[in-house]
Design a protein around this motif. Structure first.
Motif, PDB file in Angstrom:
ATOM      1  N   PRO A  45       7.310  15.102  -8.044  1.00  0.00           N
ATOM      2  CA  PRO A  45       8.361  15.385  -9.032  1.00  0.00           C
ATOM      3  C   PRO A  45       9.169  16.636  -8.724  1.00  0.00           C
ATOM      4  CG  PRO A  45       6.361  14.696 -10.138  1.00  0.00           C
ATOM      5  CD  PRO A  45       6.007  14.903  -8.703  1.00  0.00           C
ATOM      6  N   SER A  46       8.545  17.658  -8.145  1.00  0.00           N
ATOM      7  CA  SER A  46       9.288  18.889  -7.867  1.00  0.00           C
ATOM      8  C   SER A  46      10.347  18.672  -6.794  1.00  0.00           C
ATOM      9  CB  SER A  46       8.330  20.013  -7.448  1.00  0.00           C
ATOM     10  OG  SER A  46       7.758  19.770  -6.175  1.00  0.00           O
ATOM     11  N   VAL A  47      10.078  17.778  -5.844  1.00  0.00           N
ATOM     12  CA  VAL A  47      11.089  17.456  -4.828  1.00  0.00           C
ATOM     13  C   VAL A  47      12.279  16.768  -5.493  1.00  0.00           C
ATOM     14  CG1 VAL A  47      11.570  16.070  -2.778  1.00  0.00           C
ATOM     15  CG2 VAL A  47       9.411  17.328  -2.951  1.00  0.00           C
ATOM     16  N   ALA A  48      11.989  15.813  -6.380  1.00  0.00           N
ATOM     17  CA  ALA A  48      13.069  15.130  -7.089  1.00  0.00           C
ATOM     18  C   ALA A  48      13.871  16.101  -7.945  1.00  0.00           C
ATOM     19  CB  ALA A  48      12.494  14.013  -7.951  1.00  0.00           C
ATOM     20  N   ASP A  81       4.965   2.376  -3.986  1.00  0.00           N
ATOM     21  CA  ASP A  81       4.674   3.795  -3.777  1.00  0.00           C
ATOM     22  C   ASP A  81       5.945   4.481  -3.300  1.00  0.00           C
ATOM     23  OD1 ASP A  81       1.625   4.082  -4.091  1.00  0.00           O
ATOM     24  OD2 ASP A  81       1.793   2.393  -2.709  1.00  0.00           O
ATOM     25  N   LEU A  82       6.538   5.289  -4.163  1.00  0.00           N
ATOM     26  CA  LEU A  82       7.684   6.119  -3.789  1.00  0.00           C
ATOM     27  C   LEU A  82       7.283   7.567  -4.033  1.00  0.00           C
ATOM     28  CD1 LEU A  82      10.865   4.319  -5.210  1.00  0.00           C
ATOM     29  CD2 LEU A  82       9.709   3.987  -3.025  1.00  0.00           C
ATOM     30  N   GLU A  83       7.147   8.293  -2.943  1.00  0.00           N
ATOM     31  CA  GLU A  83       6.726   9.687  -3.036  1.00  0.00           C
ATOM     32  C   GLU A  83       7.816  10.573  -2.427  1.00  0.00           C
ATOM     33  OE1 GLU A  83       2.834   9.394  -1.236  1.00  0.00           O
ATOM     34  OE2 GLU A  83       1.974   8.557  -3.065  1.00  0.00           O
ATOM     35  N   SER A  84       7.467  11.769  -2.016  1.00  0.00           N
ATOM     36  CA  SER A  84       8.481  12.724  -1.578  1.00  0.00           C
ATOM     37  C   SER A  84       9.420  12.168  -0.505  1.00  0.00           C
ATOM     38  CB  SER A  84       7.800  14.001  -1.078  1.00  0.00           C
ATOM     39  OG  SER A  84       8.725  14.867  -0.472  1.00  0.00           O
ATOM     40  N   PRO A  85       8.932  11.524   0.562  1.00  0.00           N
ATOM     41  CA  PRO A  85       9.878  11.021   1.572  1.00  0.00           C
ATOM     42  C   PRO A  85      10.849   9.986   1.018  1.00  0.00           C
ATOM     43  CG  PRO A  85       7.640  11.098   2.459  1.00  0.00           C
ATOM     44  CD  PRO A  85       7.515  11.328   0.987  1.00  0.00           C
ATOM     45  N   GLU A  86      10.355   9.111   0.145  1.00  0.00           N
ATOM     46  CA  GLU A  86      11.220   8.077  -0.404  1.00  0.00           C
ATOM     47  C   GLU A  86      12.203   8.658  -1.425  1.00  0.00           C
ATOM     48  OE1 GLU A  86       7.775   6.575   1.469  1.00  0.00           O
ATOM     49  OE2 GLU A  86       7.762   7.739  -0.404  1.00  0.00           O
ATOM     50  N   VAL A  87      11.791   9.693  -2.140  1.00  0.00           N
ATOM     51  CA  VAL A  87      12.720  10.379  -3.042  1.00  0.00           C
ATOM     52  C   VAL A  87      13.873  10.971  -2.227  1.00  0.00           C
ATOM     53  CG1 VAL A  87      12.990  12.366  -4.568  1.00  0.00           C
ATOM     54  CG2 VAL A  87      11.037  10.842  -4.852  1.00  0.00           C
ATOM     55  N   GLN A  88      13.544  11.586  -1.096  1.00  0.00           N
ATOM     56  CA  GLN A  88      14.586  12.135  -0.233  1.00  0.00           C
ATOM     57  C   GLN A  88      15.470  11.030   0.338  1.00  0.00           C
ATOM     58  OE1 GLN A  88      13.037  15.419   2.445  1.00  0.00           O
ATOM     59  NE2 GLN A  88      11.116  14.803   1.472  1.00  0.00           N
TER      60      GLN A  88
END
Length: 276
Positions: free
Chosen positions: A118-121, A42-49
């Protein structure tokens, strides 16, 4: 040097000899010349950052997060019908068994914020993708091999022990569990029900049990489904291998393939269980 996100997606397909990208896998932000990847279940907004801050060329998730992979997720549920019919469940019964699940998934996806991660990335210009079904297929094939290698007259407990010999399962914090039935029961005919989006719940297991399948393997099951099945079937078995450990089986194969091609992978979020 390095691989593109498209080449990484193709690599996942090559590992299972597939020709098309499954509906539950998607490139959200494409990238080129990828030499390092943060890889997690699970890679979501925090992990993308985190990936952007630490300078990773790619954030590679297992579970789907974006619009295509979520809104079209119901397409992969057709594999549940395929698996059931292979084991003798009539197609009409198989379709009925996943009807509620299909509706649950469709309505859940419709209400989700599929643009969030996706929008954060995109804002960070951080390459980001998920690969779901192909790694699960690798794990499914491993489970099938073990089931087919069991001797006639084997017990459920012997099957559990054989599964625990897979490094990812043997080294996980979770154990392989018998959620319906007993370890002393005869194993009988086994249906491995994995790599079809999600588990089939009580309805799918019931369809197997009512069509002469003795043991069903899921990687996870809800408590209510397990209680429902225990109340109906005294001589059937549901073996559950553990969600995260089971996902790690295929992901570890993918990580190895990426590293062989020069992509330095850092596993987090459940990846890496059972790796040397």
């Amino acid at each position: 040097m390095g691989l593109s996100t498209q080449e990484i997606m193709q690599l996942s397909l090559d590992l299972v000899d597939w020709g098309a990208v499954p509906a539950d896998s998607q490139i959200y932000v494409p990238g080129e010349r990828i030499e390092s990847a943060l890889v997690g279940i699970d890679l979501e907004s925090p992990e993308v950052q985190l990936a952007e801050r630490e300078g990773y060329d790619l954030a590679l998730a297992h579970h789907p997060v974006g619009e295509g992979a979520r809104l079209e997720f119901t397409d992969v549920l057709d594999r549940q019908i395929e698996f059931m019919t292979v084991h003798g469940v009539p197609e009409s019964e198989a379709e009925a068994a996943i009807a509620d699940l299909r509706e649950d998934v469709e309505l859940g996806a419709h209400s989700s914020n599929y643009r969030h991660d996706p929008s954060v990335a995109e804002l960070l210009e951080q390459p980001y993708m998920n690969i779901h079904l192909a790694p699960d297929e690798i794990g499914r094939r491993r489970f099938v091999e073990i089931a087919e290698d069991m001797d006639d007259g084997s017990s459920v407990g012997e099957f559990v022990d054989a599964l625990a010999g897979i490094p990812e399962l043997g080294e996980a914090a979770t154990d392989v569990e018998v959620r319906v039935g007993e370890e002393g029961n005869d194993l009988g005919e086994v249906a491995v029900h994995h790599a079809a989006g999600t588990n089939g719940g009580a309805d799918v297991a019931r369809a197997y049990f009512e069509n002469e399948i003795d043991t069903v393997l899921y990687i996870h099951v809800g408590a209510g489904d397990a209680r429902e099945l225990r109340g109906e079937f005294e001589d059937k078995n549901l073996v559950v291998t553990g969600h995260i450990a089971s996902d790690a089986i295929g992901l570890n194969v993918l990580i190895d393939a990426l590293e062989e091609r020069g992509v330095d992978c850092t596993p987090i979020s459940g990846c890496g269980i059972g790796r040397p």
